[in-house]
Design a protein around this motif. Structure first.
Motif, mmCIF file in Angstrom:
data_model
loop_
_atom_site.group_PDB
_atom_site.id
_atom_site.type_symbol
_atom_site.label_atom_id
_atom_site.label_comp_id
_atom_site.label_asym_id
_atom_site.label_seq_id
_atom_site.Cartn_x
_atom_site.Cartn_y
_atom_site.Cartn_z
ATOM 1 N N THR A 1 68.019 9.245 86.114
ATOM 2 C CA THR A 1 67.119 10.727 87.232
ATOM 3 C C THR A 1 66.911 10.830 88.613
ATOM 4 N N ALA A 2 67.803 11.485 89.406
ATOM 5 C CA ALA A 2 67.029 11.051 91.226
ATOM 6 C C ALA A 2 65.844 12.388 90.840
ATOM 7 N N TRP B 1 73.373 17.185 86.427
ATOM 8 C CA TRP B 1 71.602 17.375 86.990
ATOM 9 C C TRP B 1 70.974 18.161 85.804
ATOM 10 N N THR B 2 70.078 17.834 85.931
ATOM 11 C CA THR B 2 69.317 18.598 85.158
ATOM 12 C C THR B 2 68.144 19.376 85.546
ATOM 13 N N TYR B 3 67.826 20.396 84.617
ATOM 14 C CA TYR B 3 66.570 21.600 84.968
ATOM 15 C C TYR B 3 65.416 21.587 84.867
ATOM 16 N N ILE B 4 64.540 20.890 86.202
ATOM 17 C CA ILE B 4 63.356 21.183 85.710
ATOM 18 C C ILE B 4 62.292 22.203 85.860
ATOM 19 N N TRP B 5 62.658 23.410 86.763
ATOM 20 C CA TRP B 5 61.972 25.158 86.766
ATOM 21 C C TRP B 5 62.709 25.737 86.859
ATOM 22 N N ALA B 6 63.024 26.916 86.733
ATOM 23 C CA ALA B 6 63.735 28.101 86.821
ATOM 24 C C ALA B 6 62.932 29.191 87.618
ATOM 25 N N ASP B 7 63.401 30.034 88.592
ATOM 26 C CA ASP B 7 62.639 30.354 89.396
ATOM 27 C C ASP B 7 62.567 32.225 88.463
ATOM 28 N N GLU B 8 63.485 32.847 87.911
ATOM 29 C CA GLU B 8 64.118 33.487 87.639
ATOM 30 C C GLU B 8 63.554 33.553 85.764
ATOM 31 N N PRO B 9 63.018 34.346 85.242
ATOM 32 C CA PRO B 9 62.515 35.064 84.286
ATOM 33 C C PRO B 9 63.427 34.198 83.313
ATOM 34 N N SER B 10 64.527 35.168 83.523
ATOM 35 C CA SER B 10 66.148 35.152 82.541
ATOM 36 C C SER B 10 66.646 34.124 82.342
ATOM 37 N N GLN B 11 66.106 33.247 83.168
ATOM 38 C CA GLN B 11 66.862 31.681 83.810
ATOM 39 C C GLN B 11 66.098 30.380 82.961
#
Length: 135
Positions: free
Chosen positions: A52-53, A81-91
């Motif tokens: 992981t970068a 890639w891996t998702y660490i954090w999403a801004d939108e609640p639906s995401q």
């Protein structure tokens, strides 16, 4: 440099298209409906044999996300890639999950594989657009 460790998976697996290292079990596949810069992509709940970068923020079609690029531990090719954090609640459901670009993987059709690499027979119908990228 330390010894390279590749964790083998059992059963049907997705493997690196370059070196054959196992990346994810078919049981970890969440969705085939994602897209990346290179085209179609798969969302997995867990992946193995990746490096992981550093984290970075990216503006994507679904909003702002903090992500980290993933590289195959066997050959160091960028695979997703891996998702660490999403801004939108639906995401938020993406957090902790990983994207692997379809052009970077092969799929093992065989049950019970326990070796470190995918078998020589792959289901290429999943990835007919796979390109030669220096592997």
């Amino acid at each position: 440099m330390g010894r390279l460790f590749i964790e083998p998976l059992e059963g049907r697996v997705y493997c690196c298209g370059c070196c054959g290292a196992h990346l994810a079990s078919v049981d970890e596949l969440v969705s085939k409906s994602f897209h990346s810069r290179a085209g179609k992509a798969y969302l997995f709940s867990a992946v193995v044999n990746v490096v992981t970068a550093a984290k970075e923020q990216r503006s994507m079609t679904t909003g702002l996300h903090t992500v980290a690029d993933l590289y195959c531990n066997g050959c160091m090719h960028l695979i997703g890639w891996t998702y660490i954090w999403a801004d939108e609640p639906s995401q938020k459901y993406k957090e902790g999950k990983s994207i692997i670009e379809r052009t970077k993987v092969l799929f093992s059709k065989h049950e019970g594989e326990t070796n470190d690499y995918c078998p020589l027979s792959f289901d290429m119908s999943l990835d007919s657009e796979m390109e030669e990228d220096g592997c």
